[in-house]
Motif scaffolding. Structure first.
Motif, PDB file in Angstrom:
ATOM      1  N   GLU A 278       0.831  -1.208   0.000  1.00  0.00           N
ATOM      2  CA  GLU A 278       0.000   0.000   0.000  1.00  0.00           C
ATOM      3  C   GLU A 278       0.859   1.249   0.000  1.00  0.00           C
ATOM      4  O   GLU A 278       1.936   1.290   0.593  1.00  0.00           O
ATOM      5  N   LEU A 279       0.361   2.255  -0.689  1.00  0.00           N
ATOM      6  CA  LEU A 279       1.049   3.539  -0.774  1.00  0.00           C
ATOM      7  C   LEU A 279       0.006   4.638  -0.779  1.00  0.00           C
ATOM      8  O   LEU A 279      -0.933   4.605  -1.583  1.00  0.00           O
ATOM      9  N   GLU A 280       0.136   5.604   0.116  1.00  0.00           N
ATOM     10  CA  GLU A 280      -0.793   6.733   0.182  1.00  0.00           C
ATOM     11  C   GLU A 280      -0.078   7.990  -0.277  1.00  0.00           C
ATOM     12  O   GLU A 280       1.059   8.265   0.128  1.00  0.00           O
ATOM     13  N   THR A 281      -0.755   8.773  -1.123  1.00  0.00           N
ATOM     14  CA  THR A 281      -0.139   9.970  -1.691  1.00  0.00           C
ATOM     15  C   THR A 281      -0.349  11.209  -0.832  1.00  0.00           C
ATOM     16  O   THR A 281       0.110  12.293  -1.188  1.00  0.00           O
ATOM     17  N   GLY A 282      -1.046  11.062   0.263  1.00  0.00           N
ATOM     18  CA  GLY A 282      -1.287  12.171   1.170  1.00  0.00           C
ATOM     19  C   GLY A 282      -2.028  11.692   2.397  1.00  0.00           C
ATOM     20  O   GLY A 282      -2.477  10.544   2.453  1.00  0.00           O
ATOM     21  N   PRO A 283      -2.175  12.536   3.396  1.00  0.00           N
ATOM     22  CA  PRO A 283      -2.870  12.134   4.622  1.00  0.00           C
ATOM     23  C   PRO A 283      -4.372  11.983   4.398  1.00  0.00           C
ATOM     24  O   PRO A 283      -4.972  12.685   3.589  1.00  0.00           O
ATOM     25  N   GLN A 284      -4.946  11.023   5.095  1.00  0.00           N
ATOM     26  CA  GLN A 284      -6.391  10.788   5.093  1.00  0.00           C
ATOM     27  C   GLN A 284      -6.966  10.666   3.676  1.00  0.00           C
ATOM     28  O   GLN A 284      -7.859  11.430   3.287  1.00  0.00           O
ATOM     29  N   PRO A 285      -6.486   9.735   2.890  1.00  0.00           N
ATOM     30  CA  PRO A 285      -7.026   9.569   1.532  1.00  0.00           C
ATOM     31  C   PRO A 285      -8.495   9.167   1.569  1.00  0.00           C
ATOM     32  O   PRO A 285      -8.911   8.372   2.406  1.00  0.00           O
ATOM     33  N   ASP A 286      -9.259   9.744   0.666  1.00  0.00           N
ATOM     34  CA  ASP A 286     -10.684   9.419   0.591  1.00  0.00           C
ATOM     35  C   ASP A 286     -11.033   8.712  -0.716  1.00  0.00           C
ATOM     36  O   ASP A 286     -12.196   8.598  -1.084  1.00  0.00           O
ATOM     37  N   ALA A 287     -10.015   8.246  -1.417  1.00  0.00           N
ATOM     38  CA  ALA A 287     -10.216   7.503  -2.661  1.00  0.00           C
ATOM     39  C   ALA A 287      -9.139   6.430  -2.757  1.00  0.00           C
ATOM     40  O   ALA A 287      -8.044   6.582  -2.201  1.00  0.00           O
ATOM     41  N   SER A 288      -9.455   5.351  -3.461  1.00  0.00           N
ATOM     42  CA  SER A 288      -8.528   4.221  -3.558  1.00  0.00           C
ATOM     43  C   SER A 288      -8.419   3.726  -4.989  1.00  0.00           C
ATOM     44  O   SER A 288      -9.403   3.736  -5.747  1.00  0.00           O
ATOM     45  N   VAL A 289      -7.219   3.280  -5.332  1.00  0.00           N
ATOM     46  CA  VAL A 289      -6.970   2.610  -6.603  1.00  0.00           C
ATOM     47  C   VAL A 289      -6.384   1.233  -6.289  1.00  0.00           C
ATOM     48  O   VAL A 289      -5.331   1.137  -5.656  1.00  0.00           O
ATOM     49  N   ILE A 290      -7.078   0.204  -6.695  1.00  0.00           N
ATOM     50  CA  ILE A 290      -6.599  -1.170  -6.524  1.00  0.00           C
ATOM     51  C   ILE A 290      -5.983  -1.585  -7.859  1.00  0.00           C
ATOM     52  O   ILE A 290      -6.691  -1.662  -8.871  1.00  0.00           O
TER      53      ILE A 290
END
Length: 221
Positions: free
Chosen positions: A10-22
Protein backbone atom coordinates in the motif's frame (compact mmCIF):
# COMPACT_ATOMS: atom_id res chain seq x y z
CA UNK A 1 -15.77 -20.78 -3.84
CA UNK A 2 -13.00 -20.15 -1.32
CA UNK A 3 -11.95 -16.50 -1.41
CA UNK A 4 -8.19 -16.05 -1.18
CA UNK A 5 -7.03 -13.28 1.17
CA UNK A 6 -4.52 -11.39 -0.96
CA UNK A 7 -1.37 -9.87 0.47
CA UNK A 8 -0.95 -6.25 -0.58
CA UNK A 9 1.51 -3.39 -0.86
CA UNK A 10 0.00 0.00 0.00
CA UNK A 11 1.05 3.54 -0.77
CA UNK A 12 -0.79 6.73 0.18
CA UNK A 13 -0.14 9.97 -1.69
CA UNK A 14 -1.29 12.17 1.17
CA UNK A 15 -2.87 12.13 4.62
CA UNK A 16 -6.39 10.79 5.09
CA UNK A 17 -7.03 9.57 1.53
CA UNK A 18 -10.68 9.42 0.59
CA UNK A 19 -10.22 7.50 -2.66
CA UNK A 20 -8.53 4.22 -3.56
CA UNK A 21 -6.97 2.61 -6.60
CA UNK A 22 -6.60 -1.17 -6.52
CA UNK A 23 -3.94 -1.97 -9.14
CA UNK A 24 -3.26 -5.54 -10.32
CA UNK A 25 0.06 -6.62 -11.80
CA UNK A 26 0.68 -8.92 -14.76
CA UNK A 27 1.80 -12.53 -15.00
CA UNK A 28 4.96 -13.32 -13.05
CA UNK A 29 5.26 -9.85 -11.49
CA UNK A 30 4.21 -8.77 -8.00
CA UNK A 31 2.42 -6.01 -6.14
CA UNK A 32 5.63 -3.99 -6.21
CA UNK A 33 5.59 -3.81 -10.01
CA UNK A 34 3.59 -0.60 -10.39
CA UNK A 35 4.56 1.01 -7.10
CA UNK A 36 7.28 3.19 -8.76
CA UNK A 37 4.74 4.70 -11.15
CA UNK A 38 2.74 6.43 -8.41
CA UNK A 39 4.99 9.54 -8.13
CA UNK A 40 4.97 9.84 -11.93
CA UNK A 41 1.18 10.19 -11.88
CA UNK A 42 1.61 13.58 -10.14
CA UNK A 43 -1.81 13.45 -8.52
CA UNK A 44 -2.93 16.57 -6.62
CA UNK A 45 -5.25 14.76 -4.21
CA UNK A 46 -4.67 12.11 -1.53
CA UNK A 47 -5.24 8.57 -2.78
CA UNK A 48 -4.53 5.14 -1.38
CA UNK A 49 -2.96 2.75 -3.86
CA UNK A 50 -3.43 -0.93 -3.09
CA UNK A 51 -1.17 -3.30 -5.02
CA UNK A 52 -2.10 -6.94 -4.33
CA UNK A 53 0.22 -9.89 -4.95
CA UNK A 54 -1.38 -12.60 -7.07
CA UNK A 55 -1.18 -16.12 -5.56
CA UNK A 56 1.66 -18.38 -6.70
CA UNK A 57 0.55 -21.16 -9.02
CA UNK A 58 1.80 -23.37 -11.85
CA UNK A 59 1.33 -21.78 -15.27
CA UNK A 60 0.86 -24.34 -18.04
CA UNK A 61 2.17 -22.22 -20.93
CA UNK A 62 5.42 -21.74 -19.01
CA UNK A 63 6.00 -25.46 -18.55
CA UNK A 64 4.20 -25.61 -15.22
CA UNK A 65 6.63 -23.16 -13.62
CA UNK A 66 5.22 -21.74 -10.38
CA UNK A 67 4.87 -17.95 -10.40
CA UNK A 68 2.48 -15.24 -9.34
CA UNK A 69 -0.54 -15.50 -11.61
CA UNK A 70 -4.18 -14.47 -11.46
CA UNK A 71 -5.15 -17.57 -13.46
CA UNK A 72 -3.59 -20.30 -15.58
CA UNK A 73 -2.81 -19.88 -19.28
CA UNK A 74 -2.78 -23.16 -21.18
CA UNK A 75 -2.66 -22.06 -24.84
CA UNK A 76 -0.92 -19.30 -26.85
CA UNK A 77 -4.33 -18.43 -28.33
CA UNK A 78 -5.81 -16.65 -25.32
CA UNK A 79 -9.33 -17.45 -26.48
CA UNK A 80 -8.74 -21.19 -26.12
CA UNK A 81 -8.71 -23.29 -22.94
CA UNK A 82 -9.60 -20.24 -20.84
CA UNK A 83 -9.18 -20.81 -17.10
CA UNK A 84 -12.60 -19.46 -16.20
CA UNK A 85 -12.46 -20.97 -12.70
CA UNK A 86 -9.15 -19.26 -11.98
CA UNK A 87 -10.41 -15.94 -13.29
CA UNK A 88 -13.54 -16.11 -11.18
CA UNK A 89 -11.53 -17.03 -8.08
CA UNK A 90 -9.30 -13.98 -8.55
CA UNK A 91 -12.31 -11.76 -9.26
CA UNK A 92 -13.82 -12.83 -5.92
CA UNK A 93 -10.55 -12.03 -4.13
CA UNK A 94 -10.32 -8.58 -5.72
CA UNK A 95 -13.98 -7.89 -4.91
CA UNK A 96 -13.07 -8.58 -1.30
CA UNK A 97 -10.36 -5.91 -1.55
CA UNK A 98 -12.99 -3.45 -2.79
CA UNK A 99 -15.14 -4.42 0.20
CA UNK A 100 -12.17 -3.82 2.49
CA UNK A 101 -11.68 -0.30 1.15
CA UNK A 102 -15.34 0.39 1.85
CA UNK A 103 -14.87 -0.90 5.39
CA UNK A 104 -12.01 1.59 5.75
CA UNK A 105 -14.37 4.44 4.90
CA UNK A 106 -13.89 4.86 1.14
CA UNK A 107 -17.13 5.19 -0.82
CA UNK A 108 -17.50 2.78 -3.77
CA UNK A 109 -17.82 5.80 -6.07
CA UNK A 110 -14.26 6.74 -5.02
CA UNK A 111 -12.70 3.39 -5.91
CA UNK A 112 -11.00 2.50 -9.20
CA UNK A 113 -9.81 -0.98 -10.14
CA UNK A 114 -6.82 -1.06 -12.50
CA UNK A 115 -4.77 -3.84 -14.00
CA UNK A 116 -2.07 -4.71 -16.52
CA UNK A 117 -2.21 -7.76 -18.81
CA UNK A 118 -3.62 -10.64 -16.69
CA UNK A 119 -4.40 -8.03 -14.04
CA UNK A 120 -6.40 -6.08 -16.61
CA UNK A 121 -8.57 -9.13 -17.28
CA UNK A 122 -9.37 -9.37 -13.57
CA UNK A 123 -9.89 -5.60 -13.24
CA UNK A 124 -12.49 -5.61 -16.02
CA UNK A 125 -14.32 -8.69 -14.76
CA UNK A 126 -14.34 -7.55 -11.13
CA UNK A 127 -15.39 -3.94 -11.68
CA UNK A 128 -18.17 -4.64 -14.17
CA UNK A 129 -19.68 -7.25 -11.84
CA UNK A 130 -19.32 -5.33 -8.57
CA UNK A 131 -22.80 -4.58 -7.11
CA UNK A 132 -22.10 -0.96 -6.07
CA UNK A 133 -21.21 1.89 -8.43
CA UNK A 134 -17.45 2.38 -8.76
CA UNK A 135 -15.52 5.36 -10.13
CA UNK A 136 -14.09 3.54 -13.13
CA UNK A 137 -11.66 0.91 -14.28
CA UNK A 138 -8.28 0.93 -16.03
CA UNK A 139 -7.31 -1.99 -18.26
CA UNK A 140 -3.82 -1.92 -19.77
CA UNK A 141 -2.39 -4.24 -22.43
CA UNK A 142 -5.15 -6.77 -21.89
CA UNK A 143 -8.15 -8.57 -23.39
CA UNK A 144 -11.67 -9.73 -22.46
CA UNK A 145 -12.26 -13.50 -22.24
CA UNK A 146 -15.83 -14.91 -22.29
CA UNK A 147 -17.45 -11.47 -22.87
CA UNK A 148 -20.91 -12.99 -23.35
CA UNK A 149 -21.05 -13.67 -19.60
CA UNK A 150 -21.41 -9.92 -19.10
CA UNK A 151 -24.86 -10.10 -20.66
CA UNK A 152 -26.14 -12.06 -17.67
CA UNK A 153 -23.65 -11.14 -14.92
CA UNK A 154 -22.92 -7.42 -15.29
CA UNK A 155 -24.03 -5.40 -12.28
CA UNK A 156 -26.72 -2.87 -13.11
CA UNK A 157 -24.98 -0.36 -10.83
CA UNK A 158 -21.92 -0.39 -13.10
CA UNK A 159 -23.65 -0.30 -16.45
CA UNK A 160 -21.97 2.57 -18.25
CA UNK A 161 -18.89 2.48 -16.00
CA UNK A 162 -16.06 4.57 -17.55
CA UNK A 163 -13.25 2.33 -18.82
CA UNK A 164 -9.72 3.42 -19.67
CA UNK A 165 -8.48 0.84 -22.19
CA UNK A 166 -4.95 1.10 -23.58
CA UNK A 167 -2.59 -1.09 -25.59
CA UNK A 168 0.76 -1.13 -27.36
CA UNK A 169 0.65 -1.21 -31.15
CA UNK A 170 3.64 -3.60 -31.24
CA UNK A 171 2.59 -5.90 -28.40
CA UNK A 172 3.82 -9.40 -29.28
CA UNK A 173 2.37 -11.10 -26.18
CA UNK A 174 -1.21 -9.86 -26.46
CA UNK A 175 -1.79 -8.53 -29.99
CA UNK A 176 -3.56 -5.19 -30.20
CA UNK A 177 -6.35 -6.92 -32.14
CA UNK A 178 -7.34 -8.56 -28.83
CA UNK A 179 -7.73 -5.15 -27.19
CA UNK A 180 -9.60 -3.76 -30.18
CA UNK A 181 -11.98 -6.70 -29.95
CA UNK A 182 -12.46 -6.00 -26.23
CA UNK A 183 -13.15 -2.37 -27.03
CA UNK A 184 -15.83 -3.38 -29.53
CA UNK A 185 -17.38 -5.92 -27.15
CA UNK A 186 -17.56 -3.37 -24.32
CA UNK A 187 -18.83 -0.55 -26.52
CA UNK A 188 -21.57 -2.78 -27.94
CA UNK A 189 -22.72 -3.37 -24.37
CA UNK A 190 -22.97 0.34 -23.63
CA UNK A 191 -19.74 0.94 -21.73
CA UNK A 192 -17.95 4.25 -22.49
CA UNK A 193 -14.43 3.22 -23.45
CA UNK A 194 -11.63 5.79 -23.33
CA UNK A 195 -9.40 4.06 -25.91
CA UNK A 196 -5.65 4.69 -26.27
CA UNK A 197 -2.96 3.06 -28.40
CA UNK A 198 0.75 3.70 -28.10
CA UNK A 199 3.85 2.86 -30.21
CA UNK A 200 5.20 0.33 -27.72
CA UNK A 201 5.44 -3.36 -26.85
CA UNK A 202 3.86 -5.14 -23.84
CA UNK A 203 4.79 -2.37 -21.42
CA UNK A 204 3.80 1.01 -20.02
CA UNK A 205 4.98 4.32 -21.52
CA UNK A 206 5.34 7.82 -20.11
CA UNK A 207 2.60 9.06 -22.44
CA UNK A 208 0.32 6.34 -21.11
CA UNK A 209 1.10 7.30 -17.50
CA UNK A 210 0.15 10.90 -18.29
CA UNK A 211 -3.16 9.75 -19.81
CA UNK A 212 -3.85 7.51 -16.79
CA UNK A 213 -3.20 10.48 -14.52
CA UNK A 214 -5.75 12.55 -16.44
CA UNK A 215 -8.31 9.74 -16.19
CA UNK A 216 -7.76 9.36 -12.43
CA UNK A 217 -8.06 13.08 -11.83
CA UNK A 218 -11.25 13.29 -13.91
CA UNK A 219 -12.85 10.35 -12.11
CA UNK A 220 -11.66 11.19 -8.57
CA UNK A 221 -11.56 15.00 -8.62
Amino acid sequence: MDIVALETVELETGPQPDASVIWLHGLGASGHDFEPFVPELKLPSALRFVFPHAPRQAVSINGGYVMRAWYDIAHPDLGMLVDETGIRTSVAAVSRLIDRERERGVAPSRIIVAGFSQGGVIALHASLRYPERLAGTIALSTYLPFPDSLDREAASANRGLPIFLAHGEHDSLIPITQAERARQQLTERGYPVDWHRYPMQHQVSREEIADISAFLQARLA
